[in-house]
Scaffold this motif. Structure first.
Motif, PDB file in Angstrom:
ATOM      1  N   ILE A 290      70.938   9.883 144.270  1.00  0.00           N
ATOM      2  CA  ILE A 290      71.190   9.818 145.677  1.00  0.00           C
ATOM      3  C   ILE A 290      69.726   9.554 146.404  1.00  0.00           C
ATOM      4  O   ILE A 290      69.016  10.091 145.945  1.00  0.00           O
ATOM      5  CB  ILE A 290      71.823  11.249 146.208  1.00  0.00           C
ATOM      6  N   ASN A 291      69.865   8.686 147.154  1.00  0.00           N
ATOM      7  CA  ASN A 291      68.681   8.132 147.824  1.00  0.00           C
ATOM      8  C   ASN A 291      68.337   9.043 149.077  1.00  0.00           C
ATOM      9  O   ASN A 291      67.982   8.544 150.133  1.00  0.00           O
ATOM     10  CB  ASN A 291      68.844   6.772 148.292  1.00  0.00           C
ATOM     11  N   GLN A 292      68.711  10.257 149.070  1.00  0.00           N
ATOM     12  CA  GLN A 292      68.217  11.366 150.081  1.00  0.00           C
ATOM     13  C   GLN A 292      67.508  12.613 149.390  1.00  0.00           C
ATOM     14  O   GLN A 292      67.674  12.700 148.255  1.00  0.00           O
ATOM     15  CB  GLN A 292      69.652  11.714 150.894  1.00  0.00           C
ATOM     16  N   SER A 293      66.973  13.403 150.369  1.00  0.00           N
ATOM     17  CA  SER A 293      66.639  14.624 149.852  1.00  0.00           C
ATOM     18  C   SER A 293      67.696  15.705 149.206  1.00  0.00           C
ATOM     19  O   SER A 293      68.618  16.041 150.191  1.00  0.00           O
ATOM     20  CB  SER A 293      65.748  15.590 150.808  1.00  0.00           C
TER      21      SER A 293
ATOM     22  N   ASP B 265      79.504  15.252 146.915  1.00  0.00           N
ATOM     23  CA  ASP B 265      78.066  15.102 147.254  1.00  0.00           C
ATOM     24  C   ASP B 265      77.739  14.808 148.564  1.00  0.00           C
ATOM     25  O   ASP B 265      76.484  14.811 148.843  1.00  0.00           O
ATOM     26  CB  ASP B 265      77.585  13.939 146.474  1.00  0.00           C
ATOM     27  N   GLY B 266      78.747  14.771 149.414  1.00  0.00           N
ATOM     28  CA  GLY B 266      78.658  14.372 150.931  1.00  0.00           C
ATOM     29  C   GLY B 266      78.569  15.910 151.688  1.00  0.00           C
ATOM     30  O   GLY B 266      78.583  16.826 150.821  1.00  0.00           O
ATOM     31  N   TYR B 267      78.614  16.073 152.961  1.00  0.00           N
ATOM     32  CA  TYR B 267      78.773  17.316 153.643  1.00  0.00           C
ATOM     33  C   TYR B 267      79.443  17.126 155.046  1.00  0.00           C
ATOM     34  O   TYR B 267      79.521  16.074 155.492  1.00  0.00           O
ATOM     35  CB  TYR B 267      77.388  17.828 153.882  1.00  0.00           C
ATOM     36  N   PHE B 268      79.921  18.301 155.541  1.00  0.00           N
ATOM     37  CA  PHE B 268      80.728  18.411 156.869  1.00  0.00           C
ATOM     38  C   PHE B 268      79.888  19.107 157.688  1.00  0.00           C
ATOM     39  O   PHE B 268      78.881  19.988 157.678  1.00  0.00           O
ATOM     40  CB  PHE B 268      81.902  18.986 156.703  1.00  0.00           C
ATOM     41  N   ILE B 269      79.764  18.405 158.829  1.00  0.00           N
ATOM     42  CA  ILE B 269      79.048  19.028 160.158  1.00  0.00           C
ATOM     43  C   ILE B 269      79.854  18.949 161.206  1.00  0.00           C
ATOM     44  O   ILE B 269      80.876  18.185 161.596  1.00  0.00           O
ATOM     45  CB  ILE B 269      77.817  18.321 160.515  1.00  0.00           C
ATOM     46  N   LYS B 270      79.931  20.119 162.325  1.00  0.00           N
ATOM     47  CA  LYS B 270      80.763  20.161 163.221  1.00  0.00           C
ATOM     48  C   LYS B 270      80.385  19.016 164.269  1.00  0.00           C
ATOM     49  O   LYS B 270      79.143  18.578 164.407  1.00  0.00           O
ATOM     50  CB  LYS B 270      80.732  21.552 163.786  1.00  0.00           C
TER      51      LYS B 270
ATOM     52  N   GLN C 115      74.001   8.683 150.150  1.00  0.00           N
ATOM     53  CA  GLN C 115      73.420   7.446 149.766  1.00  0.00           C
ATOM     54  C   GLN C 115      73.259   6.995 148.412  1.00  0.00           C
ATOM     55  O   GLN C 115      72.375   7.319 148.021  1.00  0.00           O
ATOM     56  CB  GLN C 115      72.285   6.988 150.510  1.00  0.00           C
ATOM     57  N   TYR C 116      74.309   6.664 147.755  1.00  0.00           N
ATOM     58  CA  TYR C 116      74.004   6.600 146.385  1.00  0.00           C
ATOM     59  C   TYR C 116      73.405   5.190 145.926  1.00  0.00           C
ATOM     60  O   TYR C 116      73.381   4.086 146.646  1.00  0.00           O
ATOM     61  CB  TYR C 116      75.627   6.203 145.438  1.00  0.00           C
ATOM     62  N   PHE C 117      72.997   5.282 144.788  1.00  0.00           N
ATOM     63  CA  PHE C 117      72.109   3.907 144.412  1.00  0.00           C
ATOM     64  C   PHE C 117      72.133   3.992 142.776  1.00  0.00           C
ATOM     65  O   PHE C 117      72.126   4.889 142.007  1.00  0.00           O
ATOM     66  CB  PHE C 117      70.697   4.042 144.700  1.00  0.00           C
ATOM     67  N   LEU C 118      71.685   2.573 142.332  1.00  0.00           N
ATOM     68  CA  LEU C 118      71.513   2.268 140.763  1.00  0.00           C
ATOM     69  C   LEU C 118      70.118   1.535 140.741  1.00  0.00           C
ATOM     70  O   LEU C 118      69.948   0.719 141.735  1.00  0.00           O
ATOM     71  CB  LEU C 118      72.666   1.508 140.169  1.00  0.00           C
ATOM     72  N   GLU C 119      69.504   1.935 139.745  1.00  0.00           N
ATOM     73  CA  GLU C 119      68.317   1.118 139.178  1.00  0.00           C
ATOM     74  C   GLU C 119      68.462   0.004 138.620  1.00  0.00           C
ATOM     75  O   GLU C 119      69.239  -0.160 137.795  1.00  0.00           O
ATOM     76  CB  GLU C 119      67.302   2.264 138.516  1.00  0.00           C
TER      77      GLU C 119
END
Length: 381
Positions: free
Chosen positions: A127-130, A276-281, A295-299
């Motif tokens: 994942i290209n995120q924190s 791997d995602g999340y829900f917000i109101k 934000q998935y990625f492959l090298e």
């Protein structure tokens, strides 16, 4: 002698209630999922406070963990998988689930956090995120909607499995205190064979004869069809790598997943694929939840290629599983003469959508319009 599958459990329990079972000495229970735990729990209540040294129960369970069965085990679920029945309706008689949840909230919080951390160690793709930021958002979702919810509706299956394990421990301890002999065999039962005056249980390297056998084997997954969360994730990774190998110059990788059916199992796989995602109101007054995908990625050659995951569900009916909760019964009024005037599918669809809006729109949490006639011919009505 009685050979009892769970479908015949009422007949078996009648013999327990009448005291006939206590004339026997040996009983075998095969399986300790929710059905097996229910049986032992009921047996404990029937015996009551009296001592019963004439009864022994041998428990056969092939899994290392007793009490969860397939449906509520940690190996077959992720923390996002919820029990599809309201929590208030899932208690077994000797231990109220809502009370247990309240009294064990600290332990439950640790369990949820542990599984969330494990989940992000095993994302579908990098994942290209924190990760810490995503983990924090998921924790907040569970904290708000499960742990600190004013009215607990549905709980994670893994947590319900913990409840069953606690209840099983208490039940076995209670039975033993009344003199019932309990033996536990971590073995797979291969066959139950009727003999002249007993039932022979054939398990791994073991043969035993019993007066009664209770089969509480529940759901048996087909290993050729059913994929565990870990296996499915590994399959997706292999597919993505294969696509990249076939097209090294690709600038983006797209994984298309098709799901046949819209049953509860289909929803489980959707939740696994989107874990791997999340829900917000939402920021408006609708109080709805919006899903944010990772934000998935492959090298590839020191470059990060974005990975898109697309999910398509196929269904003959277009009907999603209903939410099993207590709903008010609306006074539905249907104009029969209006139905007779319908001449095409679109008019029929509009007619039933109008009925839905008039009768169900006020029900909180009901988000779906069920197009129950989506694939039917109009002349069939």
């Amino acid at each position: 002698m009685k050979f009892c599958a769970m479908i015949q459990i009422q007949e078996f329990m009648n013999s327990v209630n009448s005291g006939h079972l206590f004339n026997h000495r040996k009983v075998a229970l095969v399986g300790t999922g929710v059905a097996g735990v229910s049986f032992l729990n009921h047996l404990d209540r029937i015996i009551g406070l009296k001592s019963n040294n004439a009864l022994s129960v041998d428990i056969y369970e092939k899994s290392e963990k007793l009490g969860t069965g397939f449906a509520y085990s940690q190996n077959n679920n992720i923390i996002d998988h919820l029990v599809n029945m309201p929590a208030k309706d899932m208690s077994l008689p000797s231990l109220n689930l809502m009370t247990w949840f309240r009294d064990n909230k600290s332990h439950i919080r640790k369990t949820i956090n542990s599984f969330l951390e494990e989940s992000f160690k095993n994302t579908l793709f990098p994942i290209n995120q924190s990760i810490n930021q995503l983990l924090s958002k998921k924790r907040k979702y569970f904290e708000d909607n499960i742990l600190d919810s004013k009215s607990l509706l549905f709980i994670p299956r893994i947590i319900y499995g913990e409840y069953l394990q606690d209840l099983l421990k208490k039940t076995l301890s209670s039975l033993q205190s009344k003199g019932v002999q309990i033996n536990i065999f971590n073995k797979d039962v291969k066959a139950v064979i009727p003999r002249q005056s007993s039932l022979e249980v054939n398990s791994t390297n073991n043969l035993q004869n019993y007066d009664d056998v209770v089969l509480a084997t529940g759901y048996k997954a087909n290993p050729n069809v059913t994929l565990s969360p870990e296996k499915l994730i590994n399959e997706l990774r292999l597919i993505a790598q294969k696509k990249l190998d076939q097209n090294p110059k690709a600038t983006r990788i797209t994984i298309n997943v098709g799901i046949k059916g819209t049953s509860l199992s289909a929803i489980d796989y959707i939740k696994l694929l989107t874990k791997d995602g999340y829900f917000i109101k939402s920021f408006d007054n609708s109080n709805s939840l919006n899903y944010t995908e990772p934000q998935y990625f492959l090298e590839s050659f020191n470059k990060r290629l974005p990975v898109d995951l697309k999910i398509t569900m196929f269904s003959r009916t277009g009907v999603l599983p209903r939410v099993r909760t207590t709903l008010p019964k609306p006074d539905i009024k249907v104009n029969i003469e209006q139905i007779k005037q319908i001449t095409n599918f679109q008019e029929l669809k509009n007619f039933y959508e109008d009925i839905f809006k008039q009768n169900f729109n006020h029900v909180n949490g009901l988000k779906f319009v069920f197009h129950i006639f989506q694939f039917c011919r109009i002349e069939e009505f």
